[in-house]
Design an enzyme around this catalytic site. Structure first.
Site, short mmCIF file in Angstrom:
data_model
loop_
_atom_site.label_atom_id
_atom_site.label_comp_id
_atom_site.label_asym_id
_atom_site.label_seq_id
_atom_site.Cartn_x
_atom_site.Cartn_y
_atom_site.Cartn_z
N GLY A 31 1.43 -9.14 -9.82
CA GLY A 31 0.88 -10.26 -10.40
C GLY A 31 0.30 -8.99 -11.48
O GLY A 31 1.36 -9.45 -12.71
N LEU A 70 2.77 3.94 -1.29
CA LEU A 70 1.34 5.01 -1.93
C LEU A 70 0.43 6.11 -1.15
O LEU A 70 -0.10 6.66 -0.70
CB LEU A 70 0.17 4.12 -2.26
CG LEU A 70 0.31 3.25 -3.72
CD1 LEU A 70 -0.52 2.67 -4.25
CD2 LEU A 70 0.24 4.49 -4.55
N TYR A 154 -11.70 -5.02 2.40
CA TYR A 154 -11.55 -4.01 0.43
C TYR A 154 -12.04 -3.78 -1.05
O TYR A 154 -12.04 -2.50 -0.74
CB TYR A 154 -9.98 -5.93 -0.40
CG TYR A 154 -10.23 -5.52 -1.27
CD1 TYR A 154 -9.17 -5.13 -1.59
CD2 TYR A 154 -11.23 -6.48 -2.33
CE1 TYR A 154 -8.85 -5.47 -3.50
CE2 TYR A 154 -10.32 -6.71 -3.50
CZ TYR A 154 -9.64 -6.16 -4.02
OH TYR A 154 -9.31 -6.14 -5.47
N LYS A 158 -12.27 -0.01 -2.48
CA LYS A 158 -13.05 0.23 -3.97
C LYS A 158 -13.58 0.72 -4.63
O LYS A 158 -13.37 2.15 -5.66
CB LYS A 158 -12.38 -1.18 -5.17
CG LYS A 158 -11.60 -2.16 -4.60
CD LYS A 158 -10.20 -1.53 -5.73
CE LYS A 158 -9.18 -2.39 -5.45
NZ LYS A 158 -7.40 -1.31 -6.26
N1 LIG Z 1 -5.48 -9.76 -10.81
C1 LIG Z 1 -7.05 -9.58 -10.07
O1 LIG Z 1 -7.40 -10.45 -10.47
C2 LIG Z 1 -7.99 -8.73 -9.83
C3 LIG Z 1 -9.20 -8.74 -9.68
C4 LIG Z 1 -9.83 -7.44 -8.62
C5 LIG Z 1 -9.41 -6.44 -9.08
N2 LIG Z 1 -7.73 -6.15 -8.80
C6 LIG Z 1 -6.77 -5.45 -8.65
O2 LIG Z 1 -5.74 -4.95 -9.47
C7 LIG Z 1 -4.95 -4.52 -9.07
C8 LIG Z 1 -3.66 -5.32 -9.15
O3 LIG Z 1 -3.98 -6.99 -8.55
P1 LIG Z 1 -2.83 -7.60 -8.75
O4 LIG Z 1 -3.55 -8.69 -8.69
O5 LIG Z 1 -1.53 -7.27 -9.44
O6 LIG Z 1 -2.27 -6.94 -7.56
P2 LIG Z 1 -0.60 -7.70 -6.41
O7 LIG Z 1 -1.00 -7.82 -5.10
O8 LIG Z 1 0.03 -8.63 -7.26
O9 LIG Z 1 0.12 -6.31 -6.75
C9 LIG Z 1 -0.34 -4.98 -6.24
C10 LIG Z 1 0.71 -4.77 -6.06
O10 LIG Z 1 0.62 -3.07 -5.12
C11 LIG Z 1 1.47 -3.14 -4.66
N3 LIG Z 1 1.42 -2.21 -3.28
C12 LIG Z 1 1.00 -2.72 -2.04
N4 LIG Z 1 0.98 -1.71 -1.42
C13 LIG Z 1 1.55 -1.13 -1.78
C14 LIG Z 1 1.72 0.14 -1.24
N5 LIG Z 1 1.34 0.72 0.02
N6 LIG Z 1 2.18 1.18 -2.06
C15 LIG Z 1 2.79 0.67 -3.16
N7 LIG Z 1 2.54 -0.32 -3.84
C16 LIG Z 1 1.88 -1.17 -3.34
C17 LIG Z 1 2.71 -4.25 -3.69
O11 LIG Z 1 3.27 -4.47 -3.39
C18 LIG Z 1 1.90 -5.33 -5.20
O12 LIG Z 1 3.02 -5.83 -5.88
C19 LIG Z 1 -4.90 -4.71 -7.31
O13 LIG Z 1 -5.78 -2.83 -7.46
C20 LIG Z 1 -6.42 -5.27 -7.17
O14 LIG Z 1 -6.91 -4.22 -6.03
C21 LIG Z 1 -6.92 -7.52 -9.71
#
Ligand SMILES: NC(=O)c1ccc[n+]([C@@H]2O[C@H](COP(=O)([O-])OP(=O)(O)OC[C@H]3O[C@@H](n4cnc5c(N)ncnc54)[C@H](O)[C@@H]3O)[C@@H](O)[C@H]2O)c1
Length: 283
Positions: A31, A70, A154, A158
């Protein structure tokens, strides 16, 4: 990091040549990755997009796609080679059973830092989360020095990532900004997010500050817009000069038209909201 890091004020980046040669963006198919691809473009000559999921849309002119799990140490090592900074978004982004979190987030963040050490990468932006402190009540106000209170596996992963960042700074001088992202979506989806919302514009600014502010060591910063009721104090990260421009207030009427949340609902009690009540898994 290139030797030009910090040479120009961040706000002028789009007028000047990109300051990075090759920026690695993990989680690029997710996202936030999808949103940031375009927004980070002015900051690097090439953005290396990586994910375990299919990359869509396909790579544009200043992008290259490098699929990678990863959890695979060798693959991550190859992924990082040739990059001068990393924005690490990849991983499981919601509460899940420990084993899933272990591979993507815990082993994954180790692999990223180890590869950074081996390939001389000096700056990482780590997508941490509010779920590192999710068990604080919404009535509490905390800064980056507050003891962590993760609200699940989770959040624990982090928290581990932040420790990894601190260790690799202390031991190897790799600098990180850990952004405890609140809720970064097009708009706040519920009452809790009225406090935690981070606009894409403010997220982009924060990442830019995190990439280019000199001497960040390991900085922890809360990622929230200039919302009316914030729980987080960013004074410990003042050196980043992050001044959010947006506010959730413009969505208040729409959000408050939703049915009320019971006062006993975790969404009304804890900063981490519903994450605090997930699990146990697999009983
Ligand atoms: N969107 C938010 O509000 C929010 C809030 C707090 C933290 N975060 C952090 O920001 C980051 C991005 O968030 P997001 O909303 O885009 O999440 P998301 O789940 O849409 O994107 C995470 C991406 O990581 C990839 N991924 C998962 N496991 C993997 C692996 N083993 N190897 C390679 N890629 C892998 C997934 O395919 C996915 O495309 C994440 O680390 C999330 O924890 C986001």
């Amino acid at each position: 990091m290139s030797e030009t890091t910090g040479a120009a004020p961040a706000a002028q980046h789009s007028e000047a040549a990109p300051r990075l040669s090759r920026l690695l963006l993990t989680g690029a198919a997710g996202g936030l990755g999808k949103v940031l691809r375009e927004r980070l473009q002015p900051m690097a000559r090439v953005i290396r997009l990586s994910d375990v999921a299919e990359m869509a849309p396909a790579a544009g002119p200043h992008e290259e796609v490098a699929p990678c799990n990863l959890a695979d140490k060798k693959a991550v090592d190859a992924l990082v080679a040739g990059c001068d900074a990393i924005v690490h978004l990849g991983g499981v982004s919601v509460e899940r059973p420990f084993e899933e979190i272990l591979e993507a987030n815990i082993r994954g963040v180790f692999h990223v830092y180890e590869a950074a050490r081996r390939h001389g990468v000096k700056r990482i932006v780590f997508a941490s989360s509010n779920h590192v402190i999710g068990f604080y009540k919404q009535s509490e106000h905390i800064d980056a020095h507050a003891a962590r209170r993760p609200d699940g596996y989770y959040g624990l992963s982090k928290s581990f990532g932040e420790d990894m960042a601190q260790f690799y700074y202390d031991r190897y001088g790799i600098e990180t900004v850990s952004i405890r992202i609140g809720s970064s979506f097009p708009e706040p989806a519920n009452r809790r997010m009225m406090s935690t919302w981070l606009s894409y514009r403010d997220l982009t600014t924060l990442i830019e500050k995190s990439l280019f502010t000199p001497g960040v060591k390991h900085t922890v910063v809360y990622g929230a817009s200039a919302n009316r009721d914030v729980w987080w104090d960013n004074s410990a990260a003042a050196h980043l000069g992050f001044a959010p421009q947006d506010s959730s207030e413009v969505f208040r009427d729409k959000v408050e038209a939703q049915p009320p949340v019971a006062p006993t609902d975790p969404n009304a009690i804890y900063q981490g909201g519903a994450f605090t009540a997930q699990g146990p898994f697999g009983d």
